[in-house]
Design a protein around this motif. Structure first.
Motif, PDB file in Angstrom:
ATOM      1  N   ARG A 130       0.675  -1.244  -0.102  1.00 27.91           N
ATOM      2  CA  ARG A 130       0.089   0.026  -0.119  1.00 27.91           C
ATOM      3  C   ARG A 130       0.813   1.308   0.001  1.00 27.91           C
ATOM      4  O   ARG A 130       1.883   1.436   0.871  1.00 27.91           O
ATOM      5  CB  ARG A 130      -0.820  -0.045   1.384  1.00 27.91           C
ATOM      6  N   THR A 131       0.690   2.067  -0.853  1.00 27.11           N
ATOM      7  CA  THR A 131       1.598   3.406  -1.114  1.00 27.11           C
ATOM      8  C   THR A 131       0.860   4.472  -0.732  1.00 27.11           C
ATOM      9  O   THR A 131      -0.406   4.544  -0.854  1.00 27.11           O
ATOM     10  CB  THR A 131       2.047   3.495  -2.579  1.00 27.11           C
ATOM     11  N   PRO A 132       1.475   5.282   0.179  1.00 30.56           N
ATOM     12  CA  PRO A 132       0.700   6.588   0.727  1.00 30.56           C
ATOM     13  C   PRO A 132       0.261   7.530  -0.626  1.00 30.56           C
ATOM     14  O   PRO A 132      -1.010   7.920  -0.399  1.00 30.56           O
ATOM     15  CB  PRO A 132       1.923   7.390   1.209  1.00 30.56           C
ATOM     16  N   GLU A 133       0.749   7.682  -1.733  1.00 34.52           N
ATOM     17  CA  GLU A 133       0.063   8.396  -2.711  1.00 34.52           C
ATOM     18  C   GLU A 133      -1.166   7.843  -3.341  1.00 34.52           C
ATOM     19  O   GLU A 133      -2.070   8.749  -3.835  1.00 34.52           O
ATOM     20  CB  GLU A 133       1.201   8.413  -3.659  1.00 34.52           C
ATOM     21  N   GLN A 134      -1.109   6.658  -3.329  1.00 27.13           N
ATOM     22  CA  GLN A 134      -2.152   5.728  -3.723  1.00 27.13           C
ATOM     23  C   GLN A 134      -3.608   5.648  -2.825  1.00 27.13           C
ATOM     24  O   GLN A 134      -4.573   4.898  -2.942  1.00 27.13           O
ATOM     25  CB  GLN A 134      -1.922   4.476  -4.330  1.00 27.13           C
ATOM     26  N   ASN A 135      -3.244   6.293  -1.709  1.00 27.68           N
ATOM     27  CA  ASN A 135      -4.369   5.941  -0.569  1.00 27.68           C
ATOM     28  C   ASN A 135      -4.237   4.790  -0.086  1.00 27.68           C
ATOM     29  O   ASN A 135      -3.376   4.003   0.326  1.00 27.68           O
ATOM     30  CB  ASN A 135      -5.445   6.842  -0.870  1.00 27.68           C
TER      31      ASN A 135
ATOM     32  N   LYS B  32      -0.655  -1.793  -4.665  1.00 29.82           N
ATOM     33  CA  LYS B  32       0.144  -2.049  -6.016  1.00 29.82           C
ATOM     34  C   LYS B  32       0.834  -3.448  -5.757  1.00 29.82           C
ATOM     35  O   LYS B  32       1.370  -3.909  -4.688  1.00 29.82           O
ATOM     36  CB  LYS B  32       1.260  -1.148  -6.223  1.00 29.82           C
TER      37      LYS B  32
END
Ligand SMILES: [Zn+2]
Length: 263
Positions: free
Chosen positions: A230-235, A239
């Motif tokens: 889970r990436t912060p940018e993608q909330n 991915k």
């Protein structure tokens, strides 16, 4: 999922242990085990380069900068303060080093019956009643060198992670899942360590054929294993990353094993 091919587990569960797998320790090795206060020991045959590879990976995961193997082959966490890394991994490794079981690390590279790593119970040749329970962790270093895939997944699956997985089976008596689509009790803990290291998590315990790969057309059997982060940018979106390898080289590919995987 219906008609989905399932293959052999990446390692066996402790429930799958059987007497035929019992290994015997030589007397000379017994003496060395008694001389050290660490309960994680290398077999003498485990090459220095392999010990270094293991120590490098474990240092990165635990954050123990001085971790290494001493001249007797005993794993030492070292006295330095941890720097980064996973607190959960430190707890597990620390429990194994000081725990009630003796863990023997053995190089099982290129063995067809070892898919990445496996743990077997050991048996003392002398005075067994007075000695602690022993386990042999088989590590197929060659299997790990045959993996390709996304960088994020490669960082989350190496000999260090494989060793910790087997150690968790022994220390916590954890088991792997019986069904596909699950990471399982053991990998859940390993995934917590990956999160603490900022790495992708393993989605499934079982690996599957790469789509489009038939089971009979060629000798090559490409299989894959999924990881997610889970990436912060993608909330809240995750991915997905993949590892791929040829199961005809690594092992775990047969009709018998397919049956075993779903038991
Ligand atoms: Zn396992």
């Amino acid at each position: 999922m219906r008609n989905r091919l399932r293959w052999r587990a990446v390692c066996i569960t402790r429930k799958a242990f059987c007497l035929i797998n019992l290994l015997v320790f030589a007397c000379a090795f017994t003496i060395k085990a008694e001389e050290t206060s660490s309960n994680i020991l290398c077999r003498p045959e485990l090459a220095p380069s392999r010990r270094s590879e293991l120590a490098d990976k474990l240092r990165a995961i635990t954050g123990w900068r001085d971790l290494g193997f001493d001249q007797n082959g005993a794993l030492r966490p070292g006295r330095a303060q941890s720097s980064g890394g996973s607190p959960t991994a430190r707890d597990l490794l620390g429990a194994a080093v000081t725990g009630k079981n003796v863990l023997i690390l053995e190089d099982a590279s290129n063995r067809s019956d070892v898919v990445f790593c496996r743990v077997n119970p050991g048996r003392w040749t002398k005075d067994a009643a007075q000695r602690p329970p022993a386990y042999v962790i088989l590590i197929d270093f060659a299997d790990f060198s045959r993996i390709t895939g996304d960088r994020a997944a490669l960082a989350a699956f190496n000999v260090g992670w494989g060793l910790l997985h087997e150690i968790d089976h022994v220390v916590h008596d954890s088991v792997d899942p019986q069904r596909i689509g699950e990471a399982g009790e053991c990998e859940d803990l390993i995934n917590r360590m990956r999160r603490e290291c900022g790495l992708a998590e393993r989605v499934e315990y079982y690996f599957t054929l790469v789509p489009g790969t038939t089971a009979s057309a060629f000798m090559t059997r490409l299989v894959r294993l999924a990881f997610e982060q889970r990436t912060p940018e993608q909330n809240k979106k995750k991915k997905r990353y993949w590892l791929v390898w040829d199961a005809s080289l690594v092992g775990g590919f047969s009709e018998d094993n397919k049956i075993a995987a779903v038991r």
